[in-house]
Design an enzyme around this catalytic site. Structure first.
Site, PDB file in Angstrom:
ATOM      1  N   TYR A  71       2.428 -20.063  73.703  1.00 13.55           N
ATOM      2  CA  TYR A  71       3.790 -19.497  73.625  1.00 13.55           C
ATOM      3  C   TYR A  71       4.785 -20.417  74.309  1.00 13.55           C
ATOM      4  CZ  TYR A  71       7.540 -16.094  73.503  1.00 13.55           C
ATOM      5  OH  TYR A  71       8.729 -15.469  73.246  1.00 13.55           O
ATOM      6  N   PHE A 124      28.338 -28.314  53.913  1.00 11.05           N
ATOM      7  CA  PHE A 124      27.354 -27.648  53.065  1.00 11.05           C
ATOM      8  C   PHE A 124      27.653 -26.143  53.129  1.00 11.05           C
ATOM      9  CE2 PHE A 124      23.221 -25.554  52.417  1.00 11.05           C
ATOM     10  CZ  PHE A 124      23.054 -25.924  51.101  1.00 11.05           C
ATOM     11  N   ASP A 125      27.209 -25.390  52.144  1.00 11.60           N
ATOM     12  CA  ASP A 125      27.674 -23.993  52.042  1.00 11.60           C
ATOM     13  C   ASP A 125      27.272 -23.103  53.217  1.00 11.60           C
ATOM     14  OD1 ASP A 125      25.103 -24.091  51.086  1.00 11.60           O
ATOM     15  OD2 ASP A 125      25.423 -22.705  49.430  1.00 11.60           O
ATOM     16  N   ASP A 214      25.799 -33.142  60.939  1.00 15.26           N
ATOM     17  CA  ASP A 214      24.865 -32.349  60.142  1.00 15.26           C
ATOM     18  C   ASP A 214      23.893 -33.367  59.561  1.00 15.26           C
ATOM     19  OD1 ASP A 214      23.425 -30.969  58.316  1.00 15.26           O
ATOM     20  OD2 ASP A 214      25.118 -29.906  57.427  1.00 15.26           O
ATOM     21  N   ALA A 216      20.864 -33.437  58.154  1.00 16.01           N
ATOM     22  CA  ALA A 216      19.747 -33.049  57.282  1.00 16.01           C
ATOM     23  C   ALA A 216      19.131 -34.263  56.572  1.00 16.01           C
ATOM     24  CB  ALA A 216      20.215 -32.021  56.254  1.00 16.01           C
ATOM     25  N   LYS A 257      14.421 -31.489  54.824  1.00 13.31           N
ATOM     26  CA  LYS A 257      14.756 -32.608  53.936  1.00 13.31           C
ATOM     27  C   LYS A 257      14.037 -33.860  54.449  1.00 13.31           C
ATOM     28  CE  LYS A 257      18.237 -29.566  53.104  1.00 13.31           C
ATOM     29  NZ  LYS A 257      18.285 -28.241  53.734  1.00 13.31           N
ATOM     30  N   HIS A 449      26.109 -17.352  45.510  1.00 15.56           N
ATOM     31  CA  HIS A 449      25.336 -17.968  44.425  1.00 15.56           C
ATOM     32  C   HIS A 449      23.850 -17.635  44.485  1.00 15.56           C
ATOM     33  CE1 HIS A 449      23.660 -21.793  46.387  1.00 15.56           C
ATOM     34  NE2 HIS A 449      24.158 -21.080  47.352  1.00 15.56           N
TER      35      HIS A 449
END
Ligand code: F0G
Length: 458
Positions: A71, A124-125, A214, A216, A257, A449
């Site tokens: 843990y 990004f959304d 960001d 990714a 990604k 979407h």
């Protein structure tokens, strides 16, 4: 048009099945024409996303067997911190379960009052949604070249620096933060140059505004810099990545990604004890204890290995080369796309391919639907259908582009799959006027979407 051979061989296979056109027509109707509603089993080539859909290496699977499920203070956590620390070099790194978890943890800490804005080279959304949920307004500010899909340029993902100067002088200390998305997914997986990252960072710092990366697709971005930016051809991807991260005060990362894992993410900050304490507190509330952050020990191991593999230059040469091969075939067939192709996807310019459809008949979605109907290939809209309504006026918003994104999973498909995708699109491009537009019959309040229902017009 050269296909760079795979720098790997295949050790495990997953059968995929071809359905008939009639079956697909029925499946589409049952899914209310939502690409996320299609059973994956009914998809022949799945280009919905490159996120969490890659194939892990034998080294990653082996590492998973060594996962320490303690843990607290587990060995796998230490392994991940060692690897990520070498690449990124921030004061504090934190695993979380995916990219939007990092956003949920960090973004509310950046917005101090209502009426603030957060600027990005394009959000990004999910990032856009989290800025809105935190009470700020997201503002996209990509360079002009990024907005012209026909014009090839090396770094179309760049921040528009003059535009950023104007936004800062207009909004002053109401600019809560600046986001730099690398690569810039929403404008076509387009890279950002080191020069642009440096200029953005300097401008932000002159004005006391924090910069959040960001990250990714940071490894693909590093590859593009290696290929395209002056003076970077002799530098390693690791060295370039390290410099990229130096132009941020903090980062969020979906590791699904370039981390080449099926689940995982990270958040990190530099130099601010107070912010680190707040991040920790949010992580414990939302994700789990600090040394696992919503992931199991085996996931942490797979990510530690995947981060290293993502920066292998042979891998990136092949990875980006595969997308470029697909782009070349589409160009030959006269299919317009965001040129040059991105690092993870080809973004077909459905607005240009289907000029008979208006933006609010969702050309990007219409083409995605047709591609599934004709060939069993799943893709998705990155356009006005993806854009949520304005959070204040609830009006529909027109996106700067109407793209259909063909996102290519990592280490999953081969040259013949790329050929088949190009042929299917070439067929549609022969009679584009046959592709119907769509209307939405039901939609949720945010991130519509994923779950809205649609029907073809006429
Ligand atoms: N930022 C960028 C640039 C992304 O592309 C994504 C996800 C996220 C953040 C959120 O990460 O999914 O792990 O929570 N992009 C996927 C895509 C879903 O298909 O482009 P997540």
């Amino acid at each position: 048009m050269k296909y760079i051979p795979e720098p790997f061989k295949i050790k495990m296979v997953e059968p995929i099945k071809v359905t008939s056109r009639e079956e697909r027509a029925e499946i589409l109707a049952r899914a209310h024409y939502n690409m996320f509603g299609l059973p994956a089993e009914s998809v022949y080539i799945d280009l919905l996303t490159d996120s969490g859909t890659g194939a892990m290496s034998d080294a990653q699977w082996a590492a998973m067997m060594r996962g320490d499920e303690a843990y607290s203070g587990g060995r796998s956590y230490v392994h991940l911190m060692d690897v990520a620390g070498e690449i990124i070099g921030y004061d504090y790194l934190q695993p979380v379960h995916q990219g939007r978890a990092a956003e949920k943890v960090l973004i509310p800490l950046l917005v101090s009052r209502r009426g603030q804005i957060v600027v990005a080279n394009t959000f990004f959304d999910t990032t856009r949604a989290h800025v809105g949920l935190a009470g700020a307004r997201p503002v996209d500010n990509v360079c002009q070249e990024g907005l012209d899909s026909a014009k090839a340029a090396p770094f179309k993902g760049n921040m528009d620096i003059p535009g950023l100067e104007k936004l800062i002088s207009k909004h002053g200390d109401n600019v809560a933060a600046i986001f730099m998305t690398v690569t810039n997914n929403s404008v076509g997986g387009q890279p950002v140059s080191l020069k642009n990252m440096r200029e953005t960072y300097e401008l932000a710092h002159e004005n006391g505004i924090p910069v959040c990366l960001d990250a990714a697709r940071y490894a693909e971005n590093a590859w593009f810099i290696h290929e395209r930016e002056d003076g970077c051809q002799e530098r390693s991807l690791r060295d370039i990545a390290r410099e990229m991260f130096s132009y941020g005060d903090m980062f969020v990362m979906s590791a699904k990604k370039d981390g080449i894992v099926n689940m995982g993410g990270m958040v990190g900050v530099r130099d601010d004890g107070e912010l680190i304490a707040k991040v920790k507190s949010n992580v414990i509330s939302f994700e789990g204890y600090l040394t696992y952050g919503g992931l199991s020990g085996r996931d942490l191991e797979a990510l530690a290995v995947g981060l290293e593999e993502g920066l292998d230059p042979d891998w990136q040469r092949y990875r980006v080369g595969q997308i470029q091969y697909l782009g070349d075939k589409l160009q030959q067939a006269g299919v317009p796309f965001q040129n040059p192709v991105g690092g993870h996807a080809v973004f077909i310019d459905a607005g240009r391919l289907l000029p008979h459809l208006k933006w609010n008949q969702y050309p990007g979605h219409a083409l995605a639907t047709q591609l599934y109907l004709e060939a069993g290939i799943r893709s998705c809209d990155i356009g006005s259908y993806l854009m949520d309504r304005d959070s204040v006026t609830h009006e529909e918003q027109q996106a700067p582009f109407e793209f259909t994104r063909l996102a290519v999973p990592r280490r999953v498909y081969t040259q013949s799959h790329m050929d088949l995708i190009a042929e299917a699109l070439a067929d549609i491009a022969h009679a584009p006027e046959k592709v119907p537009g769509f209307r939405i019959t039901w939609e949720p309040p945010v991130l519509r979407h994923f779950t809205s229902r649609l029907e073809p017009i006429g």
